[in-house]
Write an enzyme that holds these catalytic residues in place. Structure first.
Site, PDB file in Angstrom:
ATOM      1  N   CYS A 128      31.298   8.652   6.085  1.00  0.00           N
ATOM      2  CA  CYS A 128      31.919   8.827   4.911  1.00  0.00           C
ATOM      3  C   CYS A 128      31.413   9.145   3.647  1.00  0.00           C
ATOM      4  O   CYS A 128      31.615   9.988   2.864  1.00  0.00           O
ATOM      5  CB  CYS A 128      33.193   7.816   4.763  1.00  0.00           C
ATOM      6  SG  CYS A 128      34.219   8.177   3.459  1.00  0.00           S
ATOM      7  N   CYS A 129      30.626   8.288   3.130  1.00  0.00           N
ATOM      8  CA  CYS A 129      29.596   8.417   2.106  1.00  0.00           C
ATOM      9  C   CYS A 129      28.760   9.742   2.164  1.00  0.00           C
ATOM     10  O   CYS A 129      28.625  10.287   1.043  1.00  0.00           O
ATOM     11  CB  CYS A 129      28.705   7.097   2.176  1.00  0.00           C
ATOM     12  SG  CYS A 129      29.364   5.723   1.340  1.00  0.00           S
ATOM     13  N   CYS A 209      34.454   3.430  -4.471  1.00  0.00           N
ATOM     14  CA  CYS A 209      35.763   4.059  -3.678  1.00  0.00           C
ATOM     15  C   CYS A 209      36.635   2.902  -3.375  1.00  0.00           C
ATOM     16  O   CYS A 209      36.256   1.982  -3.224  1.00  0.00           O
ATOM     17  CB  CYS A 209      35.267   4.826  -2.356  1.00  0.00           C
ATOM     18  SG  CYS A 209      34.204   6.642  -2.728  1.00  0.00           S
ATOM     19  N   CYS A 212      36.404   0.935  -0.145  1.00  0.00           N
ATOM     20  CA  CYS A 212      35.307   0.027  -0.042  1.00  0.00           C
ATOM     21  C   CYS A 212      34.960  -0.873  -1.179  1.00  0.00           C
ATOM     22  O   CYS A 212      33.683  -1.175  -1.210  1.00  0.00           O
ATOM     23  CB  CYS A 212      34.093   0.936   0.374  1.00  0.00           C
ATOM     24  SG  CYS A 212      34.392   1.994   1.962  1.00  0.00           S
ATOM     25  N   CYS A 235      25.381   3.829  -0.833  1.00  0.00           N
ATOM     26  CA  CYS A 235      26.166   4.913  -0.307  1.00  0.00           C
ATOM     27  C   CYS A 235      25.175   5.855   0.399  1.00  0.00           C
ATOM     28  O   CYS A 235      25.588   6.798   1.146  1.00  0.00           O
ATOM     29  CB  CYS A 235      26.818   5.586  -1.353  1.00  0.00           C
ATOM     30  SG  CYS A 235      26.169   6.331  -2.838  1.00  0.00           S
TER      31      CYS A 235
END
Length: 243
Positions: A128-129, A209, A212, A235
């Protein structure tokens, strides 16, 4: 600044100094001196500052604005940020007179292919990062020869031993706050009367984010609320060469 500049040979845009050479010269320099040398080394058109507009971001942006408010600022709008962070970005742009803030978003094609249900943050936060931060930043930095970020050694983990200047592949990476203390950061906030991130009062000492990021309890490290319960602490934009 002249004394520092004299230690660095070949600081023209056509012949960039090495990261090692700059790091030696700037090891004990102030954040403003580091940013001024970055500007001298590559020129404004080839220098960018990357900011999350998080809880400590105002300090670095203030120092940069005092040196040159027109240095490009890259802001990664991941699609998962708190509304308060987006509002804080706009507040700091107005407060500090920032001239060139570029909000960068992930590629829609990549999101549709790899995270169509917006659940990747839970199943694979590293992926995702990568698609929301690392890859967009790599694209955004393509025109630049050097970039500035706000990491500090006191944040610990992978940041404990960062140099003031390092090699990031084809670019120079400047860490002007590397050896700044938490107390010195607070002094900048107070002296310049900088606005705080809206979520600080709610117990968020480090904001990334939304899925998280959690509140930080008394006595915890300021970044304890990031990726809570996981071994992950970064990240990815600072643990691999963006080039």
């Amino acid at each position: 600044m002249n004394a520092i500049a004299s230690q660095v040979s070949s600081t023209s845009v056509s012949a960039l100094p090495s990261a090692e050479e700059l790091d030696r010269a700037l090891r004990d320099a102030s954040p403003a001196e580091v940013i001024a040398m970055a500007l001298k080394s590559v020129g404004r058109e080839k220098l960018a500052l990357v900011s999350s507009f998080g809880t400590e971001s105002a300090t670095l942006l203030k120092v940069m604005a005092d040196v040159d408010p027109a240095i490009p600022v890259i802001f990664l709008d991941t699609g998962w940020l708190f509304e308060e962070t987006l509002a804080y970005r706009d507040t700091l742009i107005a407060t500090l007179g920032l001239k060139d803030v570029r909000s960068i978003k992930p590629a829609e094609e990549t999101l549709s292919r790899e995270d169509p249900d917006r659940e990747l943050w839970f199943s694979d936060p590293d992926a995702c990062c990568r698609i929301r931060k690392v890859e967009p930043l790599a694209r955004a930095l393509k025109p630049f020869s050097a970039w500035i970020n706000g990491r500090k050694r006191f944040q610990g983990n992978a940041r404990a031993d960062i140099p003031v200047v390092e090699d990031d592949g084809v670019r120079l990476k400047f860490n002007p706050f590397a050896n700044v203390s938490r107390e010195e950061l607070e002094a900048i906030f107070v002296r310049a009367k900088l606005p705080r991130h809206p979520l600080v009062e709610s117990g968020f000492l480090s904001v990334g984010c939304m899925p998280c990021t959690s509140r930080t309890a008394a006595g915890e490290d300021s970044r304890a609320g990031r990726w809570r319960g996981r071994a992950k602490t970064e990240c990815g934009i600072h643990t691999m060469k963006i080039s």
